[in-house]
Write an enzyme that holds these catalytic residues in place. Structure first.
Site: not given
Length: 542
Positions: A265, A268, A292, A326
């Site tokens: 995320s 994070v 990423e 993603c």
């Protein structure tokens, strides 16, 4: 042996069909049955040795959350510190090893995965992460094989990049592993990404402390065992499952931290980045940060788009693997002239998508990964059901009584800034905004500015001028941009993957751009006949 080794250009691993009657279908079904009947004990692995601290967490099937398939031991601060020391102890020998010998480990791992290990890791990915046979095959088998084969090939390309040499001298570039260790933090959704977060730094001469996702602990552990069988020396990769905050706190402030390789995320990753910044005075070097993170990936259709191709791309792009990619299509902008004929077939096909246990190969979608994800997705669906600014066209049913099942859902947003059009949901939810055909230029600006992310996106159009307009207007809106194709399914060596803005550092996993982040180059100049007089010719008298 004195030679200049060369690794030939790889070809992408063929995707097996798993059609009825094929040998791979029978082998995978047998492996699924075998893994379903056992519970794997997953240890902490440090310096090649297994540790079982005693704090054990169940790993369950998302589609049947009462079914435990593994129990993972959690690393305590003691084990985290030992993992760092093991990585540092192994660094010199691994980094000094000729690059081709490091590459050989990963080429062997790729061949093992293409053969006897294929269904082991595919089955673990299906049971532990809820993937269908096809989604597991393109991820845990093919993409992972490609990462290792192309990684070995591209490592050779990196080492072959050498400076020019003038007469009387020899200039060389020495590509060294980073000084210290790399901290790899991997996500649940792609077995291949987890392996590459570890493999890319390691193939370039780095040693790694690996924090796997809890929900992907089984497939990650098998990846480690695969690398061990391929000949990876002890201590090069140290496997530390457990509480992310506790593990990170024991790693991120260590003075020998040389890099962070992360997929997860945005929130994070920003926490990790801030922590590195706050501790910058305490490091031996400046840590490399490669990440990423999130995405709010789009499909934008021009009035000239092919409705059938658009419909398939929306369904596959949004709902394959329950939208837990993603790159998954999460928002779509459709012209009114197309929507009037597209809506009915799109809703009908979405409603027909089969859902259930991935061991039943007739199911197109499965369950989302866990209770936390289920609750988050459900919140967005319920908000849309209650809102005057949105309408749930299909799906919306959520049931976690047996597994974490969310039906593929399409929300029609009445405003382009409605929450589900802007915020990352990471589930089987596609939000659609229908625009007036005449607003095409304006809608491109809306697509570009709606989300802080810039990972993937797609344009559907048959008119070349529209493709050109969208490609230019959305140049910075996506790191992977697709023309008349869904915004998912990047292939190693063909579409290097990554995005910018809030989606990450765009270092393109599976490419030289990523590998270069894990080396520290040294330039060596050797002069064959050095001067013996300090005086230059211009100093002589006329």
């Amino acid at each position: 042996m004195h030679s200049t080794p060369s690794i030939g250009l790889p070809t992408n691993e063929p995707v097996l069909s798993y059609a009825p009657g094929t040998p791979e279908r029978a082998a995978l079904k047998a492996e699924l049955e075998a893994q379903s009947e056992r519970v794997v004990d997953i240890p902490v692995v440090i310096g090649g040795k297994e540790f079982r601290p005693g704090d054990v967490v169940d790993v369950v099937m998302p589609h049947e959350h009462s079914h435990v398939i593994a129990r993972a031991h959690s690393a305590r601060p003691k084990e985290v510190a030992a993992a760092v020391q093991a990585a540092l102890a192994a660094r010199h020998e691994w980094s000094d090893m000729p690059w081709e010998d490091r590459a050989a480990v990963f080429m062997r791992a790729a061949d093992l995965l293409a053969g006897p290990w294929r269904q082991k890791i595919n089955a673990a990915t299906m049971l532990g992460q809820g993937k269908s046979a096809y989604q597991a095959e393109i991820d845990a088998a093919c993409e992972l094989i490609d990462f290792f084969r192309f990684g070995a090939f591209l490592a050779g390309r990196v080492h072959a990049m050498q400076p020019i040499s003038d007469r009387g001298m020899w200039n060389r570039a020495d590509y060294r592993g980073l000084e210290g260790f790399v901290y790899a933090v991997s996500p649940f959704n792609f077995t291949a990404i987890a392996a590459n977060l570890v493999g890319s730094p390691a193939i370039m001469g780095n040693t790694v402390v690996w924090k796997p996702s809890h929900t992907a602990a089984l497939s990650s552990y098998l990846v480690l065992k695969l690398l061990e069988e391929a000949g990876l020396p002890p201590g090069v990769v140290n496997f530390v499952p457990g509480d992310a905050r506790q593990i990170t706190s024991g790693v991120i402030t260590h003075r020998s931290l040389a890099g962070v390789h992360f997929t997860g995320s945005t929130a994070v990753f920003r926490v990790l980045w801030k922590a590195v910044g706050e501790n910058i005075d305490g490091y031996d070097t400046y840590p490399r940060l490669v990440g990423e993170t999130g995405g709010k990936d789009f499909i934008v259709a021009h009035p000239s788009a092919d409705p059938d191709a658009l419909r398939v791309a929306m369904i596959r792009g949004a709902f394959e693997y329950q939208g837990q990619k993603c790159s998954a299509a999460s928002r779509a902008y459709i012209p009114a002239s197309i929507w009037q004929d597209l809506e009915g077939p799109l809703v009908e096909e979405t409603a027909s998508l089969t859902q259930g246990d991935p061991r039943d190969f007739s199911n197109f979608v499965g369950a989302v990964i866990d209770k936390r994800s289920f609750d988050r997705i459900k919140t967005y669906i319920e908000a849309a059901q209650a809102s005057s600014d949105a309408e749930v066209l299909v799906g919306g049913e959520c049931d976690d009584s047996v597994g974490f099942f969310v039906r593929p859902t399409i929300i029609r947003a009445k405003k382009p800034a409605y929450a589900s059009m802007c915020e990352e949901i990471f589930g089987p939810v596609l939000s659609v905004y229908v625009y007036d055909d005449a607003d095409w230029p304006q809608i491109l600006e809306v697509v570009d500015t709606t989300s802080p992310y810039a990972l993937t996106g797609a344009i559907f159009a048959r008119e070349r001028t529209a493709i050109m307009e969208a490609t230019e207007a959305l140049r910075y809106a996506a790191g992977n941009f697709y023309v008349n194709d869904k915004p998912t399914g990047a292939v190693v060596g063909q579409q290097p993957f990554g995005g910018a803005r809030a989606s990450g550092t765009n270092d393109k996993g599976g490419s030289m751009l990523n590998l270069l982040r894990w080396v520290s180059a040294r330039t060596v100049k050797e002069t064959f006949v050095p001067p013996t007089d300090y005086r230059y010719p211009y100093l002589a008298e006329d």
